[in-house]
Design an enzyme around this catalytic site. Structure first.
Site, PDB file in Angstrom:
ATOM      1  N   ASN A 152       0.874  -1.174   0.000  1.00  0.00           N
ATOM      2  CA  ASN A 152       0.000   0.000   0.000  1.00  0.00           C
ATOM      3  C   ASN A 152       0.910   1.223   0.000  1.00  0.00           C
ATOM      4  OD1 ASN A 152      -1.766   2.069   0.547  1.00  0.00           O
ATOM      5  ND2 ASN A 152      -2.254   1.395   2.641  1.00  0.00           N
ATOM      6  N   LYS A 192       0.228   4.261  -0.317  1.00  0.00           N
ATOM      7  CA  LYS A 192      -0.371   5.473   0.267  1.00  0.00           C
ATOM      8  C   LYS A 192      -0.101   6.676  -0.656  1.00  0.00           C
ATOM      9  CE  LYS A 192      -0.055   3.311   4.724  1.00  0.00           C
ATOM     10  NZ  LYS A 192      -0.027   3.416   6.170  1.00  0.00           N
ATOM     11  N   HIS A 214      -9.444   1.231   4.970  1.00  0.00           N
ATOM     12  CA  HIS A 214      -8.143   1.417   5.624  1.00  0.00           C
ATOM     13  C   HIS A 214      -8.321   2.368   6.808  1.00  0.00           C
ATOM     14  CE1 HIS A 214      -4.051   2.693   6.415  1.00  0.00           C
ATOM     15  NE2 HIS A 214      -3.700   1.541   5.870  1.00  0.00           N
ATOM     16  N   GLU A 223      -6.715   4.783   7.824  1.00  0.00           N
ATOM     17  CA  GLU A 223      -6.544   6.221   7.509  1.00  0.00           C
ATOM     18  C   GLU A 223      -7.803   6.781   6.852  1.00  0.00           C
ATOM     19  OE1 GLU A 223      -2.810   5.685   5.475  1.00  0.00           O
ATOM     20  OE2 GLU A 223      -1.932   5.125   7.398  1.00  0.00           O
ATOM     21  N   GLU A 241      -5.165  -4.803  10.841  1.00  0.00           N
ATOM     22  CA  GLU A 241      -4.119  -3.792  11.031  1.00  0.00           C
ATOM     23  C   GLU A 241      -4.386  -3.029  12.322  1.00  0.00           C
ATOM     24  OE1 GLU A 241      -2.232  -2.675   6.985  1.00  0.00           O
ATOM     25  OE2 GLU A 241      -3.980  -1.410   7.262  1.00  0.00           O
ATOM     26  N   GLY A 251       2.741   2.435  10.706  1.00  0.00           N
ATOM     27  CA  GLY A 251       3.686   3.526  10.498  1.00  0.00           C
ATOM     28  C   GLY A 251       4.405   3.974  11.762  1.00  0.00           C
ATOM     29  N   SER A 279       3.688  -1.965  10.353  1.00  0.00           N
ATOM     30  CA  SER A 279       5.138  -1.998  10.528  1.00  0.00           C
ATOM     31  C   SER A 279       5.767  -3.358  10.209  1.00  0.00           C
ATOM     32  CB  SER A 279       5.514  -1.543  11.949  1.00  0.00           C
ATOM     33  OG  SER A 279       5.110  -0.198  12.150  1.00  0.00           O
TER      34      SER A 279
END
Ligand code: PGA
Length: 250
Positions: free
Chosen positions: A9, A11, A95, A97, A167, A173, A212
């Site tokens: 991904n 991003k 996701h 985000e 996730e 991240g 991560s």
């Protein structure tokens, strides 16, 4: 029995030049990663260029998001038929985000899952708890709620047409990976919850871990019985790192 899958991904990262460099690096080492299905999810504007660069390779194309609507007056949105047009085989939905920054709710994510599935594209449904929820001990409740929204709309068997990505938001991240045991616990919880409704679906559905993941921690994570691969953010922007993650998926 379940084929491992590793999806990158990207991003909101990259340029025409950096993406070409990245793909050249990934393609060079492709022959050694044949066990896993490999997917890259570039930003929308680069989908077409990446699709051309992937021609003749075994790497699949995915999108990072999609509209739940078919077509029309939805400024700034991209439809499933556009993704199909560019030969996208996967589309990430929900996701964290998207959920946290753009306010996507479970019902909307479920509608996106349904739209993607109806188009014959594989939805990659992201679920996961934030740090506060983990500390409160409600991880399973959160993940169950996110999963159940899709089951309520589409039925449990629909999950086998897609992929689930667990996730934990606190691991995305941040460099803080869930331990293989922590991840396995939630993956097993997800699979058992599905199995209560359909054992066949539970057995079939790939559940990826994301947060991560790196070349160094991927082998241990991927050796867990219910972890079928990974959804990779930061490390998917580095060809060598991404390839070493793909090699860990056996
Ligand atoms: P990360 O992101 O690998 O950079 O933690 C994972 C993701 O958000 O899909």
């Amino acid at each position: 029995m379940r084929q491992p899958l590793v999806a990158g991904n990207w991003k909101m990262n990259g340029s025409t030049e950096s993406i070409k460099h990245l793909l050249d690096g990934i393609k060079r080492s492709l022959d050694v990663v044949s066990k896993a299905e490999v997917v890259v999810c570039p930003p929308y504007v680069y989908l077409s260029g990446v699709q051309a660069q992937l021609a003749g390779t075994a790497i699949s194309l995915g999108s990072q998001n999609v509209s739940e609507y078919k077509a029309g007056a939805y400024t700034g949105e991209i439809s499933t038929s556009m993704l199909l047009d560019l030969q996208c085989r996967y589309a990430i939905v929900g996701h964290s985000e998207r959920r946290s920054i753009y306010g996507e709710k479970d019902v909307q994510v479920a509608a996106k899952f349904a739209a993607v599935r109806a188009a014959g594209i594989k939805p990659v449904l992201c679920v996961g708890e934030v740090l506060e929820e983990r500390e409160q001990g409600v991880t399973e409740d959160v993940v169950a709620r996110q999963l159940d929204a899709v089951i309520a709309l589409e039925g449990v068997e629909a999950l086998a047409d897609g992929v689930i990505a667990y996730e934990p938001v606190w691991a995305i991240g941040t460099g803080k990976t869930a331990s293989p045991e922590q991840a396995q616990d939630v993956h097993a919880f997800i699979r058992n919850r599905i199995a209560r409704l359909s054992a066949v679906t539970a057995e079939k559905v790939q559940i990826l871990y994301g947060g991560s993941v790196k070349g160094a921690n991927a082998p241990e994570l991927f050796s867990m019985p219910d972890i079928d691969g990974g959804l990779i953010g930061g490390a998917s922007l580095d060809a060598d790192e991404f390839i070493s993650i793909c090699q860990a998926a056996v």
